[in-house]
Structures are given as structure tokens and as C-alpha cells.
Design a protein around this motif. Structure first.
Motif, short mmCIF file in Angstrom:
data_model
loop_
_atom_site.label_atom_id
_atom_site.label_comp_id
_atom_site.label_asym_id
_atom_site.label_seq_id
_atom_site.Cartn_x
_atom_site.Cartn_y
_atom_site.Cartn_z
N ASP A 55 3.69 -2.47 2.88
CA ASP A 55 3.28 -1.13 2.48
C ASP A 55 4.27 -0.10 2.97
O ASP A 55 4.58 0.88 2.30
N ARG A 58 -1.59 7.66 0.14
CA ARG A 58 -2.17 6.37 0.51
C ARG A 58 -1.60 5.71 1.76
O ARG A 58 -2.26 4.90 2.38
N ARG A 102 -10.15 5.22 -3.13
CA ARG A 102 -9.30 4.12 -2.70
C ARG A 102 -9.90 2.75 -3.06
O ARG A 102 -9.18 1.77 -3.18
N GLU A 103 -11.23 2.74 -3.19
CA GLU A 103 -11.91 1.46 -3.42
C GLU A 103 -11.38 0.75 -4.66
O GLU A 103 -11.32 -0.47 -4.71
N GLU A 138 -8.34 0.57 -5.86
CA GLU A 138 -7.15 -0.23 -5.58
C GLU A 138 -7.48 -1.39 -4.67
O GLU A 138 -6.96 -2.49 -4.84
N GLU A 139 -8.35 -1.13 -3.68
CA GLU A 139 -8.69 -2.20 -2.75
C GLU A 139 -9.30 -3.37 -3.50
O GLU A 139 -8.95 -4.53 -3.25
N ALA A 140 -10.16 -3.06 -4.48
CA ALA A 140 -10.74 -4.13 -5.30
C ALA A 140 -9.64 -4.89 -6.03
O ALA A 140 -9.64 -6.12 -6.08
N LEU A 175 -6.51 -5.17 -5.16
CA LEU A 175 -5.72 -5.96 -4.21
C LEU A 175 -6.42 -7.27 -3.87
O LEU A 175 -5.80 -8.33 -3.79
N ILE A 176 -7.75 -7.19 -3.71
CA ILE A 176 -8.52 -8.40 -3.41
C ILE A 176 -8.44 -9.38 -4.58
O ILE A 176 -8.35 -10.59 -4.40
N ARG A 235 0.54 -4.48 -4.45
CA ARG A 235 0.44 -3.04 -4.31
C ARG A 235 0.98 -2.32 -5.54
O ARG A 235 0.42 -1.37 -6.05
N ALA A 290 -1.29 -2.72 -8.50
CA ALA A 290 -2.46 -1.87 -8.29
C ALA A 290 -2.11 -0.42 -8.60
O ALA A 290 -2.88 0.32 -9.21
#
Lengths: 308, 313
Positions: free
Chosen positions: A19, B135, B204-205, B207-209, B211-212, B217, B220
Motif C-alpha cells: 500500500d 485512503r 471504505r467497506e 473496497e475492503e469487500a 480486497l477480500i 488494491r 479495487a
């Protein structure tokens, strides 16, 4: 484009990036561009400001003359006159734009029918090119044939060719104030409107229950709540008008004589007409420090108002 | 909001407010309407007194804007073959013939190239930077952001001196690339600040989803965040374009021919005995029209974009 099912090899390599690396790749170009086009030139200007360099004679030997440029500028009466002209515009454009802009926002906030359309029309001038529009205003200001003079004469009964908006020493500064106000009042209006819309209704309802008069509500709720927004609008307009150039060049070019010669025009003359590059660089630095200093003090005051 | 709300203005208040605002809007419109009308006047009509509101429309201003002409004697005019098109016909009546195109087309094209080029670049770089600021943890992020904003405080003339010298060294003076880079540098502060506001609002959720689900990155960013930020990107692009389109100070100081945009050019359209006002008005109309149409069509986004920064701060 890049949405193929099998990622190409470049994407695979990027996949491995942390990151942190991505952050630098994303921010890097912007910082690099700003360093190249803002900071490097600024340092160059500071360096030039200590010399007697002339850009139209690149082969002449350059001497470092210390603070002589600064000394000469601060004792030059022409430059103080330019500062005064600039201060005059700043003062009047801001007073008028704040008064009219706030009033308009306050009226538009009554949510009458079709206010969206009319707001858009009011906003139009600030979207347009100051140079092109300013140039056309010189036509409107013509004493013999101009629409502006005709309309003023129509309402006052004066002879339209008896007053020259651009040619007379007393009126020329006002001709610029008028056009600037026409162009930029909408900006102040929009920001005030944002401020007015941020005031929750329940505050007024509470005041109503306390039997506060409408006048009192205006001074104790509306004005203080909009003040931070209004101050922000003044900051933006102040910075912009300190740099005022396009409009003045097109309308009066600094004249008649030098009554409308604001600092930008004066500076342009030194740098690109007289080609006193070193001297003009010192002048530019003084102006930059002035804006930066005034803006910083102002922002401090603004933050204090916000905290209340 | 209930219709009995105390803060809802009365019908009379609305009526008064509406009338005053409309009056102001109409006054605002006068100079713009006058530019538009003057473009369709003949030169004598444009300078008649009292100013003519009703007149016989003519395309002479537009013909003069796009062509260069030369005056010929009456005898020569007789010997010429009949005019081939309406433009030739219009200038013949003034005892002139068209000898070629004017520079307006070229200058207008320059405005398009530099305007869109720098808009694309500022939005592209601005989006990347804004995403990173929004971010990732960047050391001294607040200071960097303030630095980016402070680049806007410099008077253009102050920057123009060293840019002028630097561009001369690099061979960038009076080139499209040079102007694109310069306008990008000026616009990028605005782009980063506006876009950061928009991207901050995207949860943010999402992108986090992603990524999972195994996205990188990068994926996403362009598959999840970019589509969400589309409105913000569009309104930022409009602001950058409006600035680059209208800029004058740098254009007049740093370009002399090849890369000169329309704003420094329009005020120099000379006719017989001074500025050719119908041609100037025609040029102004063509130049201002895209922005005006833009503003009216996209008013919701524009108004949001302007007030956004104010509310955020």
C-alpha cells in the motif's frame, strides 16, 4: 481496457506492491509537477531577486547586488501607488460582493418557484473568461455608443457622452469595480447559500418558542452561523483580487495615467516590457510574501470565528 | 420538512424574494445578451446611437471573424467573377474580397487542445493523489495538502518570470505541451482538494469487500472506487476545463503564436478604424457558448462542486 479476465504481467507485478508503494506512485507525479512548476521557479525567482539580470539580454554578465532591488522597491513611490490602487479595488469589490452576494443568497434561500433557473443565470458570469468579457465591457462603456452609458443616461437624464467610465481619472477605478462585482458576486452568493443551508431548522424553531423577534433571529442565529462561510468567500476573493490582472488589462490597461495600475500590471510592465527581471523578481517575492502573510493572519482569525 | 414548519417563508416573502432575484438575474443577463446581439449586427449598426435593439441581422461579424479580407477598387470589383458563396457576397458589399482564413480557427483549436489536454491530465493525476490521500497513511499528509493548496496563492505574473526563463531553456515556450503542463500544475490543487472530498464520502467497506474477494488494491481502485467517484470526477473536470479555457495571464505572457489560445486573441480583431465589434462579439459568442451551455446543463453538479469545499472545511 484493463478488465480482462487474465491479468497481464504488468498487473501481476503491481499486485506485489505494498500500500505504501502505491501511495507514493499515486501522489508522486502530483508532487513532482508542483515542485517543477511552482517550487523550483519560486526558488529561481528568489535567486534572481538578488541580481540585476535582464531576460532580454541573456548574455550579459549577471551581478549579485544583495538587497538593493528590495530597497529600491520599498522606496519607489510608483509601487506604493500601485499598492494603493490594489487596496482600493480589494476594499470596494469585497464590500459590494459581500453585501449583494449575502442578500441574494438570503433571498434565494426562501426557495421560491424557479429559483434554480435564476440562480444558474446569476452564476453564469463567473464561469466565463474575464479577458473576453472584460474586453466586451470596454464596448459597453464607450461614451458615444456604449449601452452602459446609454442606460445610465436614460435613468439620470445626463448626457451619455458627458462621462467617460474608462477615460476619466475619477471613474476608471469604478468601471473595474462594477465589472468585477458583476462577475464575482455569484461566487460569494453560492458560498453564503451553502452556509445558510447548513443551519438546522430546529435552531429557529427554538428561537421561535423563546419569542425572539425575526430581527433578533437574523442577528443572533443567521449572521453568526453564516459568518465562517462568508469569511471563507472573502479569503478566496481577496487572494484572487490581489492578483487581479485580466480584467484590468482589458478594461483600462492601467490607465488613464496610472490610476488603475494595480500591482500585477505594474509587475508585468517591469518584467516583460522594461525587462528588469531581477527587480521584477524581487517585486514578485514581496507580493507573494504579502498575500501569504495576510492570508495566514486571516486564516487564524477565521479559525477563531469557527471555534466559537 | 412539514408544511407547517416555522422556518418555511410565507407566500408574500417568496414573492418579494423571487422578484428581487429575477431582477438581479435580468440585469446580469444584459451584457451577455448584448454580446450575442452585437455578433449579428453590421459594423455601422453596432456603433449607432442610440444603441439598436431591433436591427436587420447579418452574418458579417462571423464572416469577418473567420476570414482575412483585402479592399479592392470599384473597377477591380467589377471585373471579378460573381461571388461563390454568401461569405464572399457579404464582404463584396463592403468593397472587399476574402484572401484567406483568419487565425481565429487556429486559436480556438489551441484552446480546445490545451483545455482538454490539461483537464485530462489534472483529473488523472488529481484522482490518483486524492485517492492516496483519502485512503493511505501518508507522512505529513496535512502539510502536503496545505502545500498543494498554497500553490494557488502565487500571482501568475510572479510565476511567469521563471517559467518564461525555464521554458526558454527547455524549448517549451509557446508549445502546447508547455501550456498543458502549466495549466495542469495550476489546476491540480483544485482537483486534489475537490476529489479528496468526493472520495472520502465513498465508504471504505466497498473496497475492503473487494480486497477480500481477491482483488488487488489496483483493481479495487479502478473497479470499485472509480465508478463510485464518477460524479465527483465529472464536476472536477468541468472546473478544470473552465479555468484552462478562460485563462489569460499565462497565455498572454508565455505564448506568442503557435500555442496562443483564444482569450488573448479575441480582443485583437481589428477592423477598419479600430476594433471590429461585431467580429469581436462573434468570437466572444463562439468562445463563451460552450461554457454557458455546460453551466446550464450541468448546473446541479457545478453548484454542488463550488459549495462542496466550503462545507467540507
Amino acid at each position: 481496457m484493463a478488465a480482462r479476465a487474465t491479468p497481464p504481467s504488468v498487473a501481476r507485478r503491481i499486485k506485489g506492491l505494498s500500500d505504501r508503494a502505491i501511495a507514493w506512485i499515486f501522489v508522486g507525479p502530483t508532487i513532482f509537477l508542483l515542485l517543477a512548476i511552482n517550487i523550483f521557479p519560486l526558488i529561481w525567482t528568489i535567486n534572481l531577486s538578488f541580481t540585476n539580470y535582464r531576460a532580454n539580454r541573456p548574455n550579459r554578465e549577471v551581478d549579485y547586488i544583495g538587497l538593493r532591488n528590495y530597497e529600491r522597491i520599498l522606496t519607489d513611490s510608483d509601487i506604493w501607488l500601485s499598492m494603493q490602487a490594489t487596496a482600493h479595488f480589494l476594499f470596494w469589490t469585497i464590500v459590494l460582493q459581500v453585501l449583494i452576494g449575502f442578500t441574494l443568497a438570503w433571498l434565494i434561500n426562501r426557495k421560491f418557484k424557479g429559483n434554480d433557473l435564476w440562480t444558474t443565470i446569476i452564476v453564469l458570469p463567473m464561469m466565463l473568461s474575464p479577458a473576453v468579457v472584460g474586453n466586451f465591457w470596454t464596448f459597453l462603456y464607450q461614451p458615444q455608443i456604449g449601452l452602459f452609458n446609454y442606460i445610465v443616461a436614460f435613468f439620470t437624464g445626463a448626457d451619455p457622452s458627458s462621462f467617460e467610465m474608462l477615460g476619466s481619472v475619477s471613474l476608471a477605478p469604478w468601471s473595474i469595480v462594477i465589472v468585477d462585482t458583476w462577475m464575482w458576486t455569484p461566487f460569494v452568493m453560492l458560498i453564503c447559500l451553502a452556509g445558510l443551508r447548513s443551519i438546522p431548522d430546529y435552531i429557529y424553531e427554538a428561537a421561535e418558542i423563546d419569542r425572539a423577534s425575526k430581527f433578533r433571529q437574523f442577528w443572533t442565529i443567521t449572521v453568526p452561523m453564516v459568518l465562517p462561510f462568508l469569511m471563507l468567500a472573502v479569503l478566496f476573493r481577496g487572494i484572487e483580487n490581489f492578483k487581479m490582472f485580466d480584467l484590468v488589462v482589458q478594461l483600462t490597461g492601467g490607465g488613464p495615467g496610472s490610476v488603475t495600475e494595480v500591482t500585477s500590471i505594474n509587475l508585468k510592465r517591469e518584467a516583460f516590457e522594461k525587462w528588469r527581471t531581477g527587480y521584477a523578481s524581487a517585486y514578485a517575492i514581496i507580493l507573494f510574501v504579502t498575500v501569504f502573510g495576510l492570508a495566514s493572519i486571516y486564516v487564524k482569525a477565521l479559525n477563531k470565528v469557527k471555534e466559537r | 420538512m412539514s408544511s407547517y414548519s416555522i422556518t418555511e417563508p410565507s407566500a408574500r416573502q417568496k414573492w418579494v424574494a423571487g422578484t428581487l432575484v429575477i431582477l438581479y438575474a435580468l440585469i446580469t443577463m444584459i451584457p451577455l445578451a448584448w454580446i450575442f446581439l452585437t455578433g449579428f449586427k453590421t459594423p455601422p449598426d453596432s456603433i449607432s446611437y442610440p444603441p439598436k435593439v431591433i436591427f436587420e441581422p447579418s452574418l458579417e461579424g462571423y464572416v469577418n471573424l473567420f476570414t482575412t479580407r483585402t479592399r479592392v477598387s470599384a473597377e477591380e470589383l467589377e471585373t471579378l467573377p460573381p461571388p461563390e458563396n454568401f461569405a464572399e457576397e457579404i464582404v463584396r458589399e463592403r468593397g472587399m474580397v476574402i484572401v484567406g482564413p483568419s487565425k481565429f480557427g487556429e486559436r480556438f483549436l489551441n484552446s480546445v487542445i490545451i483545455g482538454f489536454g490539461s483537464t485530462f491530465l489534472s483529473v488523472f493525476l488529481g484522482t490518483l493523489a486524492a485517492y492516496a490521500f483519502s485512503r493511505f497513511k501518508i507522512p505529513l499528509a496535512d502539510d502536503l495538502l496545505f502545500f498543494i493548496l498554497s500553490t494557488r496563492m502565487m500571482p501568475p505574473i510572479a510565476v511567469a518570470i521563471p517559467i518564461f526563463l525555464m521554458y526558454r531553456q527547455l524549448g517549451l515556450s509557446d508549445t502546447h505541451l508547455g501550456m498543458i503542463l502549466l495549466y495542469t500544475a495550476v489546476n491540480i490543487s483544485l482537483a486534489v482538494w475537490l476529489l479528496k472530498g468526493f472520495i472520502d464520502e465513498i465508504p471504505r467497506e466497498y473496497e475492503e469487500a473487494a480486497l477480500i474477494d481477491g482483488y488487488t488494491r489496483f483493481q479495487a481502485f479502478y473497479k470499485v472506487v472509480l465508478p463510485q467517484a464518477a460524479t465527483g470526477i465529472a464536476s472536477t473536470a468541468i472546473f478544470c476545463l473552465i479555468f484552462a479555457w478562460n485563462e489569460y495571464a499565462f497565455a498572454v505572457l508565455l505564448t506568442s503564436g503557435t500555442a496562443q489560445t483564444a482569450p488573448p486573441f479575441i480582443p485583437t480583431i481589428i477592423g477598419i478604424g479600430g476594433l471590429d465589434w461585431p467580429a469581436v462579439a462573434a468570437g466572444a459568442t463562439i468562445f463563451l457558448l460552450p461554457v454557458m451551455i455546460f453551466t446550464i446543463l450541468l448546473r446541479k453538479h457545478l453548484l454542488r462542486g463550488i459549495t462542496f469545499g466550503a462545507v467540507r472545511k
